[in-house]
Design a protein around this motif. Structure first.
Motif, PDB file in Angstrom:
ATOM      1  N   GLU A 157       0.830  -1.209   0.000  1.00 29.44           N
ATOM      2  CA  GLU A 157       0.000   0.000   0.000  1.00 29.44           C
ATOM      3  C   GLU A 157       0.861   1.254   0.000  1.00 29.44           C
ATOM      4  OE1 GLU A 157      -3.493   2.474   0.243  1.00 29.44           O
ATOM      5  OE2 GLU A 157      -2.903   0.575  -0.689  1.00 29.44           O
ATOM      6  N   CYS A 158       1.971   1.214   0.720  1.00 22.29           N
ATOM      7  CA  CYS A 158       2.909   2.331   0.712  1.00 22.29           C
ATOM      8  C   CYS A 158       3.434   2.584  -0.699  1.00 22.29           C
ATOM      9  CB  CYS A 158       4.053   2.047   1.674  1.00 22.29           C
ATOM     10  SG  CYS A 158       5.377   3.271   1.680  1.00 22.29           S
ATOM     11  N   ILE A 159       3.802   1.527  -1.410  1.00 21.21           N
ATOM     12  CA  ILE A 159       4.282   1.668  -2.789  1.00 21.21           C
ATOM     13  C   ILE A 159       3.198   2.286  -3.664  1.00 21.21           C
ATOM     14  CG2 ILE A 159       4.970   0.368  -4.852  1.00 21.21           C
ATOM     15  CD1 ILE A 159       6.339  -1.636  -2.931  1.00 21.21           C
ATOM     16  N   ARG A 160       1.963   1.811  -3.502  1.00 16.94           N
ATOM     17  CA  ARG A 160       0.867   2.347  -4.323  1.00 16.94           C
ATOM     18  C   ARG A 160       0.679   3.843  -4.079  1.00 16.94           C
ATOM     19  NH1 ARG A 160      -4.111   4.011  -4.245  1.00 16.94           N
ATOM     20  NH2 ARG A 160      -4.354   3.777  -1.982  1.00 16.94           N
ATOM     21  N   LEU A 161       0.635   4.247  -2.820  1.00 19.30           N
ATOM     22  CA  LEU A 161       0.451   5.661  -2.504  1.00 19.30           C
ATOM     23  C   LEU A 161       1.625   6.504  -3.002  1.00 19.30           C
ATOM     24  CD1 LEU A 161      -1.004   5.332   1.106  1.00 19.30           C
ATOM     25  CD2 LEU A 161      -2.221   6.201  -0.908  1.00 19.30           C
ATOM     26  N   TYR A 162       2.826   5.962  -2.864  1.00 14.17           N
ATOM     27  CA  TYR A 162       4.020   6.669  -3.347  1.00 14.17           C
ATOM     28  C   TYR A 162       3.926   6.924  -4.850  1.00 14.17           C
ATOM     29  CZ  TYR A 162       9.110   7.395  -4.063  1.00 14.17           C
ATOM     30  OH  TYR A 162      10.347   7.885  -4.392  1.00 14.17           O
ATOM     31  N   ALA A 163       3.585   5.883  -5.600  1.00 17.39           N
ATOM     32  CA  ALA A 163       3.552   6.007  -7.059  1.00 17.39           C
ATOM     33  C   ALA A 163       2.372   6.837  -7.549  1.00 17.39           C
ATOM     34  CB  ALA A 163       3.518   4.622  -7.698  1.00 17.39           C
ATOM     35  N   GLU A 164       1.209   6.591  -6.977  1.00 20.64           N
ATOM     36  CA  GLU A 164      -0.007   7.213  -7.500  1.00 20.64           C
ATOM     37  C   GLU A 164      -0.271   8.609  -6.948  1.00 20.64           C
ATOM     38  OE1 GLU A 164      -2.578   3.138  -8.409  1.00 20.64           O
ATOM     39  OE2 GLU A 164      -3.201   4.464  -6.780  1.00 20.64           O
ATOM     40  N   GLU A 165       0.215   8.912  -5.732  1.00 17.58           N
ATOM     41  CA  GLU A 165      -0.102  10.195  -5.129  1.00 17.58           C
ATOM     42  C   GLU A 165       1.124  11.051  -4.807  1.00 17.58           C
ATOM     43  OE1 GLU A 165      -3.190  10.284  -2.219  1.00 17.58           O
ATOM     44  OE2 GLU A 165      -4.029   8.361  -2.863  1.00 17.58           O
ATOM     45  N   VAL A 166       2.160  10.441  -4.245  1.00 16.53           N
ATOM     46  CA  VAL A 166       3.327  11.239  -3.865  1.00 16.53           C
ATOM     47  C   VAL A 166       4.093  11.722  -5.098  1.00 16.53           C
ATOM     48  CG1 VAL A 166       5.548  11.216  -2.676  1.00 16.53           C
ATOM     49  CG2 VAL A 166       3.558  10.151  -1.609  1.00 16.53           C
ATOM     50  N   VAL A 167       4.412  10.827  -6.000  1.00 17.29           N
ATOM     51  CA  VAL A 167       5.235  11.193  -7.154  1.00 17.29           C
ATOM     52  C   VAL A 167       4.606  12.324  -7.971  1.00 17.29           C
ATOM     53  CG1 VAL A 167       6.127  10.371  -9.371  1.00 17.29           C
ATOM     54  CG2 VAL A 167       6.490   9.016  -7.296  1.00 17.29           C
ATOM     55  N   PRO A 168       3.325  12.249  -8.340  1.00 13.46           N
ATOM     56  CA  PRO A 168       2.748  13.373  -9.090  1.00 13.46           C
ATOM     57  C   PRO A 168       2.798  14.690  -8.310  1.00 13.46           C
ATOM     58  CG  PRO A 168       1.309  11.463  -9.216  1.00 13.46           C
ATOM     59  CD  PRO A 168       2.356  11.144  -8.195  1.00 13.46           C
ATOM     60  N   ARG A 169       2.601  14.630  -6.991  1.00  8.16           N
ATOM     61  CA  ARG A 169       2.615  15.852  -6.188  1.00  8.16           C
ATOM     62  C   ARG A 169       4.024  16.437  -6.095  1.00  8.16           C
ATOM     63  NH1 ARG A 169      -1.986  14.472  -1.519  1.00  8.16           N
ATOM     64  NH2 ARG A 169      -3.329  13.347  -2.961  1.00  8.16           N
ATOM     65  N   VAL A 170       5.018  15.587  -5.995  1.00  7.82           N
ATOM     66  CA  VAL A 170       6.401  16.083  -5.997  1.00  7.82           C
ATOM     67  C   VAL A 170       6.682  16.820  -7.304  1.00  7.82           C
ATOM     68  CG1 VAL A 170       8.840  15.423  -6.030  1.00  7.82           C
ATOM     69  CG2 VAL A 170       7.280  14.324  -4.415  1.00  7.82           C
ATOM     70  N   ARG A 171       6.297  16.228  -8.397  1.00 10.21           N
ATOM     71  CA  ARG A 171       6.561  16.850  -9.704  1.00 10.21           C
ATOM     72  C   ARG A 171       5.806  18.176  -9.836  1.00 10.21           C
ATOM     73  NH1 ARG A 171       9.790  13.297 -11.751  1.00 10.21           N
ATOM     74  NH2 ARG A 171       9.387  11.054 -11.767  1.00 10.21           N
ATOM     75  N   GLU A 172       4.602  18.231  -9.332  1.00  6.36           N
ATOM     76  CA  GLU A 172       3.840  19.495  -9.368  1.00  6.36           C
ATOM     77  C   GLU A 172       4.528  20.564  -8.527  1.00  6.36           C
ATOM     78  OE1 GLU A 172      -0.037  18.540  -7.954  1.00  6.36           O
ATOM     79  OE2 GLU A 172      -0.561  17.305  -9.702  1.00  6.36           O
ATOM     80  N   LEU A 173       4.982  20.189  -7.347  1.00  8.30           N
ATOM     81  CA  LEU A 173       5.649  21.156  -6.472  1.00  8.30           C
ATOM     82  C   LEU A 173       6.925  21.686  -7.107  1.00  8.30           C
ATOM     83  CD1 LEU A 173       5.189  19.317  -3.044  1.00  8.30           C
ATOM     84  CD2 LEU A 173       4.177  21.530  -3.664  1.00  8.30           C
ATOM     85  N   LEU A 174       7.691  20.815  -7.729  1.00 17.01           N
ATOM     86  CA  LEU A 174       8.959  21.257  -8.340  1.00 17.01           C
ATOM     87  C   LEU A 174       8.710  22.060  -9.601  1.00 17.01           C
ATOM     88  CD1 LEU A 174      11.090  18.021  -7.846  1.00 17.01           C
ATOM     89  CD2 LEU A 174      11.177  20.123  -6.516  1.00 17.01           C
ATOM     90  N   ALA A 175       7.610  21.785 -10.300  1.00 18.38           N
ATOM     91  CA  ALA A 175       7.264  22.544 -11.505  1.00 18.38           C
ATOM     92  C   ALA A 175       6.905  23.987 -11.172  1.00 18.38           C
ATOM     93  CB  ALA A 175       6.126  21.871 -12.252  1.00 18.38           C
ATOM     94  N   GLU A 176       6.482  24.217  -9.935  1.00 14.25           N
ATOM     95  CA  GLU A 176       6.093  25.568  -9.509  1.00 14.25           C
ATOM     96  C   GLU A 176       7.297  26.454  -9.246  1.00 14.25           C
ATOM     97  OE1 GLU A 176       3.703  24.892  -6.068  1.00 14.25           O
ATOM     98  OE2 GLU A 176       2.068  23.939  -7.182  1.00 14.25           O
ATOM     99  N   ASP A 177       8.479  25.860  -9.078  1.00 17.05           N
ATOM    100  CA  ASP A 177       9.677  26.645  -8.740  1.00 17.05           C
ATOM    101  C   ASP A 177      10.118  27.518  -9.910  1.00 17.05           C
ATOM    102  OD1 ASP A 177       9.554  25.320  -6.387  1.00 17.05           O
ATOM    103  OD2 ASP A 177      11.260  23.993  -6.757  1.00 17.05           O
TER     104      ASP A 177
END
Length: 344
Positions: A324-344
């Motif tokens: 479940e940790c892997i699923r949340l990391y891939a499906e929710e964390v990774v896209p949010r990290v990319r969105e946050l870094l795109a804002e810089d």
């Protein structure tokens, strides 16, 4: 450089339904399932660490990676780490060039001393040669992975004089990273050979390692080498909420940290100290997807990362929770990290 987001595991041995440790064979099969899930969900990297002790199932990571190579399609497969000091650099290359063939060019190696010393007596090596063994074997590995004729001589093994090491890779380039724990000499040595670096952050704030990252880049520049990737390996756990993540992770994190502490004669870690490690300034990336994504993005900005590797298995944390940790990391964390870094 774009950010790669991946996972690491040591094949930590969890407890079975009756509370007793699972058989290592069961754990190895669980790691295969976890790597397959990471590939299906589009993660960039899956790393497997080498250990020789009874709390980890993986002692031959390249064999496990060979199995994963034929059951995955796109994820890069590597180690976290290969204990080069107690291995033969030529055999390391041969095993990983074989994994590279099986995976159609997705293999890589991360070499290091490792954080444990069990492999030294196991393979008849003298701990007094700790530094020399790694230095000489890294030097030989650098010569071997160039995939050119090798003429090498050192003091820890017979000289090597050979036209070609087989099997060669199709690309002519097998990526090698160096895993470091925080010493300046380690990053300067990696820069000398032109190898990317993964910093293992297992205690304290990632910002404490900014000077080390700066030193690595400065060493590359002064040696006339191009900019190279820099990664971080840190433990973590993701659940739906911060509270759930802490409640599920702490019962596995604290006992294992204190087990290591007893072995290494550290002072016992209290619940309060453990909670700090899970907080904003700690080494553990634990919490909801939003919390973990924000912390990864902050570390990426601070250190200028090219890759982040979440060590998602820890102590006796069960397989179902790891999945479940892997699923949340891939499906929710990774896209949010990319969105946050795109804002810089």
């Amino acid at each position: 450089m774009s950010l790669e987001l991946g996972l690491d595991t040591f094949g930590d041995i969890a407890a079975g339904p009756d509370g007793s440790p699972l058989h290592p064979a069961v754990v190895i099969r669980e790691v295969l399932a976890e790597g397959e899930l990471a590939d299906r969900l589009g993660l960039d990297f899956f790393g497997v660490g080498e250990h020789h002790r009874d709390d980890y199932a993986v002692s031959a990571p390249e064999v496990l990676l060979a199995g994963l190579a034929t059951r995955t399609e796109r994820i890069r497969l590597g180690t976290s780490v290969t204990v080069l000091s107690s291995d033969d650099p030529i055999r390391v290359f041969q095993r990983f060039s074989t994994v590279d063939a099986l995976s159609n060019g997705r293999a890589e190696i991360t070499v290091g001393r490792g954080s444990f010393i069990e492999s030294f007596p196991l393979f008849g090596l003298d701990l007094s040669d700790y530094e020399l063994l790694f230095e000489e074997k890294l030097d030989l590995l650098a010569a071997v992975v160039a995939e050119q004729p090798v003429s090498w001589q050192g003091s820890t093994r017979p000289p090597v004089q050979v036209e070609r090491i087989m099997p060669s890779t199709e690309s002519g380039h097998l990526p090698v990273w160096v895993g470091v724990g925080g010493t300046p000499q380690s990053v300067v040595r990696a820069a000398h050979y032109g190898f990317p670096v993964v910093i293992a952050i297992i205690g304290g704030s990632a910002r404490q390692f900014v000077p080390l990252a700066d030193l690595y880049r400065r060493a590359l520049s002064e040696m006339g080498k191009p900019e190279l990737p820099l990664g971080v390996h840190s433990p973590g756990y993701i659940a739906a909420t911060d509270e759930q993540a802490r409640e599920e992770f702490l019962p596995h994190f604290l006992p294992y940290m204190n087990k290591l502490g007893r072995e290494r004669r550290w002072a016992p870690m209290s619940k309060e100290q453990a909670a700090l490690q899970l907080g904003p300034d700690g080494a553990v990336y634990c919490g909801s997807p939003d919390t973990v994504a924000a912390k990864i993005a902050d570390t990426t900005r601070a250190l200028g990362l090219s890759r982040f590797q979440l060590k998602y298995s820890f102590g006796t944390l069960p397989h179902a929770q790891r999945m479940e940790c892997i699923r949340l990391y891939a499906e929710e964390v990774v896209p949010r990290v990319r969105e946050l870094l795109a804002e810089d």
